[in-house]
Design an enzyme around this catalytic site. Structure first.
Site, PDB file in Angstrom:
ATOM      1  N   GLY A  93     -16.573  -4.678 -15.826  1.00 36.57           N
ATOM      2  CA  GLY A  93     -16.530  -5.335 -14.528  1.00 36.57           C
ATOM      3  C   GLY A  93     -17.785  -5.008 -13.748  1.00 36.57           C
ATOM      4  N   TYR A 139      -3.256   0.445 -10.852  1.00 34.25           N
ATOM      5  CA  TYR A 139      -2.019   1.041 -11.319  1.00 34.25           C
ATOM      6  C   TYR A 139      -0.906   0.053 -11.034  1.00 34.25           C
ATOM      7  CZ  TYR A 139      -1.151   1.728  -6.407  1.00 34.25           C
ATOM      8  OH  TYR A 139      -0.973   1.490  -5.076  1.00 34.25           O
ATOM      9  N   GLY A 185     -17.846  -6.022 -10.077  1.00 36.17           N
ATOM     10  CA  GLY A 185     -17.522  -6.454  -8.727  1.00 36.17           C
ATOM     11  C   GLY A 185     -17.625  -5.304  -7.732  1.00 36.17           C
ATOM     12  N   SER A 209       0.821  -1.215   0.000  1.00 38.03           N
ATOM     13  CA  SER A 209       0.000   0.000   0.000  1.00 38.03           C
ATOM     14  C   SER A 209       0.856   1.267   0.000  1.00 38.03           C
ATOM     15  CB  SER A 209      -0.909   0.012   1.229  1.00 38.03           C
ATOM     16  OG  SER A 209      -1.539   1.269   1.325  1.00 38.03           O
ATOM     17  N   SER A 224      -0.543   4.132   0.724  1.00 37.44           N
ATOM     18  CA  SER A 224      -1.291   5.106   1.530  1.00 37.44           C
ATOM     19  C   SER A 224      -0.447   5.798   2.600  1.00 37.44           C
ATOM     20  CB  SER A 224      -2.506   4.432   2.163  1.00 37.44           C
ATOM     21  OG  SER A 224      -3.429   4.081   1.149  1.00 37.44           O
ATOM     22  N   ASN A 272     -14.394   2.522   2.842  1.00 40.23           N
ATOM     23  CA  ASN A 272     -12.926   2.565   2.793  1.00 40.23           C
ATOM     24  C   ASN A 272     -12.337   3.545   3.795  1.00 40.23           C
ATOM     25  OD1 ASN A 272     -13.410   5.064   1.617  1.00 40.23           O
ATOM     26  ND2 ASN A 272     -11.747   4.849   0.139  1.00 40.23           N
ATOM     27  N   LYS A 325     -13.539  -4.247   2.704  1.00 42.82           N
ATOM     28  CA  LYS A 325     -14.413  -3.073   2.560  1.00 42.82           C
ATOM     29  C   LYS A 325     -15.884  -3.373   2.859  1.00 42.82           C
ATOM     30  CE  LYS A 325     -11.563  -0.578  -0.767  1.00 42.82           C
ATOM     31  NZ  LYS A 325     -11.490   0.089  -2.072  1.00 42.82           N
ATOM     32  N   ASN A 371     -19.966  -7.099 -18.153  1.00 41.81           N
ATOM     33  CA  ASN A 371     -19.291  -8.067 -17.292  1.00 41.81           C
ATOM     34  C   ASN A 371     -19.348  -9.457 -17.900  1.00 41.81           C
ATOM     35  OD1 ASN A 371     -17.895  -8.421 -14.803  1.00 41.81           O
ATOM     36  ND2 ASN A 371     -19.661  -9.546 -14.007  1.00 41.81           N
TER      37      ASN A 371
HETATM   38  P1  ATR Z   1     -13.177  -6.135  -7.272  1.00 42.60           P
HETATM   39  O1  ATR Z   1     -13.254  -5.746  -5.836  1.00 42.60           O
HETATM   40  O2  ATR Z   1     -11.840  -5.903  -7.906  1.00 42.60           O
HETATM   41  O3  ATR Z   1     -14.271  -5.555  -8.078  1.00 42.60           O
HETATM   42  P2  ATR Z   1     -14.495  -8.692  -7.538  1.00 42.60           P
HETATM   43  O4  ATR Z   1     -15.698  -8.258  -6.784  1.00 42.60           O
HETATM   44  O5  ATR Z   1     -13.935 -10.058  -7.307  1.00 42.60           O
HETATM   45  O6  ATR Z   1     -13.268  -7.723  -7.273  1.00 42.60           O
HETATM   46  O7  ATR Z   1     -14.790  -8.489  -9.103  1.00 42.60           O
HETATM   47  C1  ATR Z   1     -13.867  -8.879 -10.075  1.00 42.60           C
HETATM   48  C2  ATR Z   1     -14.348  -8.436 -11.430  1.00 42.60           C
HETATM   49  O8  ATR Z   1     -13.400  -8.801 -12.424  1.00 42.60           O
HETATM   50  C3  ATR Z   1     -15.646  -9.069 -11.841  1.00 42.60           C
HETATM   51  O9  ATR Z   1     -16.342  -8.171 -12.683  1.00 42.60           O
HETATM   52  C4  ATR Z   1     -15.168 -10.317 -12.621  1.00 42.60           C
HETATM   53  O10 ATR Z   1     -16.101 -10.830 -13.532  1.00 42.60           O
HETATM   54  P3  ATR Z   1     -17.203 -11.915 -13.017  1.00 42.60           P
HETATM   55  O11 ATR Z   1     -18.248 -11.127 -12.265  1.00 42.60           O
HETATM   56  O12 ATR Z   1     -17.720 -12.528 -14.271  1.00 42.60           O
HETATM   57  O13 ATR Z   1     -16.466 -12.878 -12.154  1.00 42.60           O
HETATM   58  C5  ATR Z   1     -14.022  -9.695 -13.354  1.00 42.60           C
HETATM   59  N1  ATR Z   1     -13.026 -10.688 -13.806  1.00 42.60           N
HETATM   60  C6  ATR Z   1     -12.061 -11.270 -13.071  1.00 42.60           C
HETATM   61  N2  ATR Z   1     -11.318 -12.088 -13.825  1.00 42.60           N
HETATM   62  C7  ATR Z   1     -11.832 -12.038 -15.083  1.00 42.60           C
HETATM   63  C8  ATR Z   1     -11.499 -12.643 -16.333  1.00 42.60           C
HETATM   64  N3  ATR Z   1     -10.461 -13.487 -16.453  1.00 42.60           N
HETATM   65  N4  ATR Z   1     -12.258 -12.338 -17.414  1.00 42.60           N
HETATM   66  C9  ATR Z   1     -13.291 -11.483 -17.313  1.00 42.60           C
HETATM   67  N5  ATR Z   1     -13.653 -10.869 -16.172  1.00 42.60           N
HETATM   68  C10 ATR Z   1     -12.932 -11.137 -15.076  1.00 42.60           C
END
Ligand code: ATR
Length: 271
Positions: free
Chosen positions: A127, A217, A129, A15, A17, A87, A66, A151
């Site tokens: 994404g 990053y 998540g 981190s 931070s 956070n 979080k 997604n």
């Molecule tokens: P974060 O806190 O980083 O958002 P998360 O809640 O685990 O972590 O979410 C990860 C995200 O990356 C999700 O959108 C995941 O897609 P799924 O919902 O289908 O799992 C996406 N992700 C991770 N690995 C991936 C991959 N190899 N291809 C496509 N999407 C991926």
């Protein structure tokens, strides 16, 4: 004694931070110690309680705590409630308070540092998540013309659309391979982008005025950044500015003034 702050995560050794908050405090000669605390995966509540019992004034929380931080709070800001994640924490009169500065940090970086307007634009978020849930509210508050959440697992994007609907923005869910049309701004929050493979995306998403932003990053451009650059994006940026801006928002919450982020960001970029 110095004012004490900390970031909790697991892992947390990477981190930045502490450097950021120490640099902020130095802008006004304030005496502050900000440490990293790696809580055991199942021991976050106890570690957090020990920190505040010991006189800690404020805590940041990163992966994977979080959502748990959100659930532990007795008081939440509106943006923390909307994000379902916290956070930034502090304790007042024995009550744990939680905020979420991630979305405000992202928007501050996009607007103030990159100079990218979001109002009236077509936004694509990759994404669905926790990272996306944390920033959607502030992104929608910028009044884009449209925001598409794409997604791998379509159902997760649809759940987010339901949760954030009704804010006056055309909000849609899409599978990654069903995307079509060009976007003005593409924001990546697929966490695979940090480590390795970027999922294949259809052609035609990027035009020569499209700007692309990865919320992570690293020392090198991420696969998403390489993809966007090769597709002809007008600008491609990583998430270091978001990190500094969300920290500045947390510092403001704790200490009542917003530090100047530009010199801190420049110094982190120099390494
Ligand atoms: P974060 O806190 O980083 O958002 P998360 O809640 O685990 O972590 O979410 C990860 C995200 O990356 C999700 O959108 C995941 O897609 P799924 O919902 O289908 O799992 C996406 N992700 C991770 N690995 C991936 C991959 N190899 N291809 C496509 N999407 C991926």
């Amino acid at each position: 004694m110095s004012d004490r702050y900390a970031v909790f995560g697991n892992p947390v050794s990477h981190s930045r931070s502490p450097d950021i908050h120490h640099a902020f405090a130095a802008q006004r000669g304030e005496d502050l110690v900000y440490e990293r605390i790696e809580a055991p995966v199942h021991g976050f509540p106890a570690a957090l309680a020990a920190f505040f019992d010991g006189g800690g004034l404020g805590a940041n929380v990163t992966v994977p705590f979080k959502e748990q931080a959100h659930d532990l709070c007795g008081e939440l800001t509106g943006r923390a409630r909307q994000a379902g994640a916290v956070n930034t924490l502090w304790r007042r009169d024995g009550v744990l308070h939680g905020d979420n500065t991630d979305g405000a940090g992202l928007v501050a970086d996009l607007r103030a540092n990159q100079g990218w307007a979001l109002g009236g634009k077509r936004l694509l978020v990759l994404g669905a998540g926790g990272a996306v849930r944390g920033v959607l509210g502030p992104l929608l508050a910028q009044a884009p013309a449209e925001l598409v959440i794409a997604n791998r697992t379509l159902a997760r994007a649809e759940t987010l659309v339901e949760r954030f609907a009704g804010q006056g923005v055309a909000l849609h869910a899409s599978a990654l391979d069903a995307l079509e049309n060009r976007f003005d701004v593409i924001i990546n929050a697929i966490s695979a982008g940090l480590h390795g493979d970027m999922p294949a995306l259809p052609d035609g998403l990027v035009g020569d005025a499209t700007v692309a932003y990865d919320m992570v990053y690293g020392a090198r451009p991420t696969p998403f950044m390489e993809w966007a650059g090769a597709a002809g994006a007008a600008a491609v940026r990583d998430g270091l500015g978001m990190l500094v801006e969300q920290a500045a928002e947390a510092f403001l919450v704790w200490r009542g003034w917003r530090p100047d982020t530009a010199p801190v960001l420049a110094s982190l970029r120099r390494g």
